[in-house]
Enzyme design. Structure first.
Site, PDB file in Angstrom:
ATOM      1  N   GLU A 196      -0.819  -9.241  -0.825  1.00 58.45           N
ATOM      2  CA  GLU A 196      -2.212  -9.488  -0.761  1.00 58.45           C
ATOM      3  C   GLU A 196      -3.019  -9.541  -1.768  1.00 58.45           C
ATOM      4  O   GLU A 196      -3.834 -10.316  -2.014  1.00 58.45           O
ATOM      5  CB  GLU A 196      -2.648  -8.441   0.296  1.00 58.45           C
ATOM      6  CG  GLU A 196      -1.997  -8.513   1.833  1.00 58.45           C
ATOM      7  CD  GLU A 196      -2.494  -7.353   2.550  1.00 58.45           C
ATOM      8  OE1 GLU A 196      -2.120  -6.298   2.357  1.00 58.45           O
ATOM      9  OE2 GLU A 196      -3.212  -7.545   3.570  1.00 58.45           O
ATOM     10  N   ALA A 213       0.919  -1.118  -0.075  1.00 59.35           N
ATOM     11  CA  ALA A 213      -0.099   0.174  -0.086  1.00 59.35           C
ATOM     12  C   ALA A 213       0.859   1.386   0.029  1.00 59.35           C
ATOM     13  O   ALA A 213       2.154   1.219   0.440  1.00 59.35           O
ATOM     14  CB  ALA A 213      -0.919   0.018   1.336  1.00 59.35           C
ATOM     15  N   GLU A 250       4.280  -4.965   7.201  1.00 56.33           N
ATOM     16  CA  GLU A 250       3.661  -4.241   7.926  1.00 56.33           C
ATOM     17  C   GLU A 250       3.891  -3.948   9.368  1.00 56.33           C
ATOM     18  O   GLU A 250       4.163  -2.704   9.742  1.00 56.33           O
ATOM     19  CB  GLU A 250       2.219  -4.347   7.889  1.00 56.33           C
ATOM     20  CG  GLU A 250       1.425  -4.212   6.500  1.00 56.33           C
ATOM     21  CD  GLU A 250       1.677  -5.347   5.385  1.00 56.33           C
ATOM     22  OE1 GLU A 250       2.358  -6.207   5.974  1.00 56.33           O
ATOM     23  OE2 GLU A 250       0.853  -5.511   4.669  1.00 56.33           O
ATOM     24  N   GLY A 308       0.641  -5.111   0.590  1.00 49.56           N
ATOM     25  CA  GLY A 308      -0.594  -5.063  -0.141  1.00 49.56           C
ATOM     26  C   GLY A 308      -0.283  -5.491  -1.569  1.00 49.56           C
ATOM     27  O   GLY A 308      -1.203  -6.208  -2.135  1.00 49.56           O
TER      28      GLY A 308
HETATM   29  N1  CAA Z   1       4.476   3.453  -0.705  1.00 49.20           N
HETATM   30  C1  CAA Z   1       4.951   4.390  -1.229  1.00 49.20           C
HETATM   31  N2  CAA Z   1       6.097   4.680  -2.058  1.00 49.20           N
HETATM   32  C2  CAA Z   1       6.942   3.290  -2.108  1.00 49.20           C
HETATM   33  C3  CAA Z   1       6.608   2.164  -1.450  1.00 49.20           C
HETATM   34  C4  CAA Z   1       5.208   2.289  -0.970  1.00 49.20           C
HETATM   35  N3  CAA Z   1       4.895   0.888  -0.263  1.00 49.20           N
HETATM   36  N4  CAA Z   1       7.582   1.434  -1.954  1.00 49.20           N
HETATM   37  C5  CAA Z   1       8.421   2.098  -2.459  1.00 49.20           C
HETATM   38  N5  CAA Z   1       8.093   3.317  -2.822  1.00 49.20           N
HETATM   39  C6  CAA Z   1       8.820   4.591  -3.429  1.00 49.20           C
HETATM   40  C7  CAA Z   1      10.026   5.075  -2.529  1.00 49.20           C
HETATM   41  O1  CAA Z   1       9.751   5.981  -1.528  1.00 49.20           O
HETATM   42  C8  CAA Z   1      10.857   5.367  -3.573  1.00 49.20           C
HETATM   43  O2  CAA Z   1      10.257   6.729  -3.943  1.00 49.20           O
HETATM   44  P1  CAA Z   1      11.489   8.117  -4.019  1.00 49.20           P
HETATM   45  O3  CAA Z   1      12.381   7.807  -4.802  1.00 49.20           O
HETATM   46  O4  CAA Z   1      10.404   9.111  -4.257  1.00 49.20           O
HETATM   47  O5  CAA Z   1      11.872   8.015  -2.571  1.00 49.20           O
HETATM   48  C9  CAA Z   1      10.601   4.538  -4.804  1.00 49.20           C
HETATM   49  O6  CAA Z   1       9.391   4.020  -4.506  1.00 49.20           O
HETATM   50  C10 CAA Z   1      11.714   3.633  -4.935  1.00 49.20           C
HETATM   51  O7  CAA Z   1      11.925   2.726  -3.834  1.00 49.20           O
HETATM   52  P2  CAA Z   1      13.191   2.762  -3.023  1.00 49.20           P
HETATM   53  O8  CAA Z   1      14.077   3.769  -3.229  1.00 49.20           O
HETATM   54  O9  CAA Z   1      12.761   2.490  -1.691  1.00 49.20           O
HETATM   55  O10 CAA Z   1      13.565   1.425  -3.697  1.00 49.20           O
HETATM   56  P3  CAA Z   1      14.664   0.271  -3.010  1.00 49.20           P
HETATM   57  O11 CAA Z   1      15.067  -0.346  -4.138  1.00 49.20           O
HETATM   58  O12 CAA Z   1      15.924   0.877  -2.060  1.00 49.20           O
HETATM   59  O13 CAA Z   1      13.913  -0.674  -1.976  1.00 49.20           O
HETATM   60  C11 CAA Z   1      11.791  -1.761  -1.381  1.00 49.20           C
HETATM   61  C12 CAA Z   1      12.623  -1.318  -2.486  1.00 49.20           C
HETATM   62  C13 CAA Z   1      12.654  -2.716  -0.486  1.00 49.20           C
HETATM   63  C14 CAA Z   1      10.582  -2.448  -1.938  1.00 49.20           C
HETATM   64  C15 CAA Z   1      11.437  -0.518  -0.477  1.00 49.20           C
HETATM   65  O14 CAA Z   1      10.877   0.588  -1.416  1.00 49.20           O
HETATM   66  C16 CAA Z   1      10.356  -0.786   0.690  1.00 49.20           C
HETATM   67  O15 CAA Z   1      10.664  -1.142   1.447  1.00 49.20           O
HETATM   68  N6  CAA Z   1       9.093  -0.286   0.227  1.00 49.20           N
HETATM   69  C17 CAA Z   1       8.029  -0.596   1.159  1.00 49.20           C
HETATM   70  C18 CAA Z   1       7.462  -1.909   1.518  1.00 49.20           C
HETATM   71  C19 CAA Z   1       6.598  -1.824   2.523  1.00 49.20           C
HETATM   72  O16 CAA Z   1       6.730  -1.648   3.568  1.00 49.20           O
HETATM   73  N7  CAA Z   1       5.304  -2.388   2.109  1.00 49.20           N
HETATM   74  C20 CAA Z   1       4.076  -2.395   2.869  1.00 49.20           C
HETATM   75  C21 CAA Z   1       3.369  -1.268   2.811  1.00 49.20           C
HETATM   76  S1  CAA Z   1       2.113  -1.233   4.098  1.00 49.20           S
HETATM   77  C22 CAA Z   1       0.804  -2.200   3.449  1.00 49.20           C
HETATM   78  O17 CAA Z   1       0.975  -2.808   2.252  1.00 49.20           O
HETATM   79  C23 CAA Z   1      -0.410  -2.197   4.406  1.00 49.20           C
HETATM   80  C24 CAA Z   1      -1.392  -3.281   3.884  1.00 49.20           C
HETATM   81  O18 CAA Z   1      -1.557  -4.429   4.149  1.00 49.20           O
HETATM   82  C25 CAA Z   1      -2.690  -2.714   3.203  1.00 49.20           C
END
Ligand code: CAA
Length: 258
Positions: free
Chosen positions: A112, A64, A132, A109
């Site tokens: 999911e 998400a 999460e 998500g």
């Molecule tokens: N939401 C918003 N933006 C996201 C994102 C997310 N889930 N995942 C990545 N991005 C964005 C980053 O902020 C970044 O944007 P900027 O360049 O503007 O900073 C861009 O995408 C590229 O990401 P990274 O620079 O972080 O890329 P990376 O290769 O270094 O890392 C990753 C990749 C490990 C996937 C890392 O991006 C990450 O940990 N993302 C979040 C994963 C996460 O925690 N997902 C769960 C979300 S909560 C959820 O899903 C709740 C639910 O059940 C509904």
């Protein structure tokens, strides 16, 4: 229909739907969820199998949208989960098979969403997890419910409490993923599987999917009843007459889905 966050193409009754937010690793914001809902509500019979994937090389869906969630409080959080769950149920109960082609990160998500599809085909570089808890959250789009149905309660609890990220091979070993292929073969493999589906009776495919999906939530006795009822429905179809006659006449069937 024109979408801002989805790309769609269809060929030979196989649809490919890509989630496309290149600057956010295809993260699911409210717009993506709404557009997915509209897409599945408006799917017509020309599509007999759908491949769902993420655009670009790096991610299926990285979860998400964390930035959108930063400003959300209790009630809006619950509403986001309910809306997303409803849309993912539309996917799970869609009359056609939906293949998740996971081409990179399927986190939160994203995983999911993949689990709401009929099965997951992953590229070697795919990564799976429900991280999460590292954000002070829990999965809210069906993850805590569907994951244990895929891999069992203990491994599901391991994944949701550690928030750790797993390789495609581990996800395959645990039964989350149906097949792992080289990244460059993922699209071709999914198209091949979709083609195996689209040459069958669309009506029988729909009934077979329904019997497994709905039956899974029932007792075995109730599931047997459901299966017998759907088996009977198949007998009322033109596709059954065509399929059986084609076998007897040693020719290929020409199904119409009726
Ligand atoms: N939401 C918003 N933006 C996201 C994102 C997310 N889930 N995942 C990545 N991005 C964005 C980053 O902020 C970044 O944007 P900027 O360049 O503007 O900073 C861009 O995408 C590229 O990401 P990274 O620079 O972080 O890329 P990376 O290769 O270094 O890392 C990753 C990749 C490990 C996937 C890392 O991006 C990450 O940990 N993302 C979040 C994963 C996460 O925690 N997902 C769960 C979300 S909560 C959820 O899903 C709740 C639910 O059940 C509904």
């Amino acid at each position: 229909m024109n979408f801002e966050t989805l790309e769609f193409e269809v060929k030979d009754n196989i649809g490919i739907l890509s989630i496309s937010r290149p600057n956010a690793l295809n993260a699911l914001n409210a717009k993506v969820i709404n557009e997915l809902g509209l897409f599945f509500e408006s799917l017509d019979a020309t599509v007999q199998c759908l491949i769902l994937t993420g655009s670009g090389e790096k991610a299926f869906v990285a979860g998400a949208d964390i930035k959108e969630m930063a400003s959300i409080e209790k009630n809006a959080g619950e509403a986001f989960a309910k809306r997303g769950q409803t849309v993912f149920q539309l996917i799970e109960n869609s009359p056609i098979p939906v293949i998740a082609a996971v081409n990179g990160f399927a986190l939160g998500g994203g995983l999911e969403l993949a689990m709401a599809c009929d099965f997951i085909i992953a590229s070697q570089n795919a990564k799976f997890g429900l991280p999460e808890v590292s954000l002070g959250l829990i999965p809210g789009l069906g993850g805590t419910q569907r994951l244990s149905r895929y891999i069992g309660k203990a491994k599901a609890r391991l994944m949701v409490t550690t928030g750790d990220i797993y390789s495609a091979q581990k996800a395959y070993d645990w039964g989350l993923v149906a097949e792992v292929v080289e990244a460059e073969e993922l699209k071709e493999k999914c198209l091949e599987m979709a083609a195996s589906i689209t040459k069958r009776s669309p009506l029988a495919v729909r009934l077979a999917k329904k019997s497994v999906t709905d039956g899974f939530e029932l007792s075995q006795d109730d599931g047997m009843q459901l299966e017998a009822q759907l088996f009977g429905e198949a007998f009322a179809s033109e596709d059954k007459v065509e399929g059986v006659n084609a076998f007897i006449e040693k020719r290929k069937p020409n199904f119409t889905g009726k």
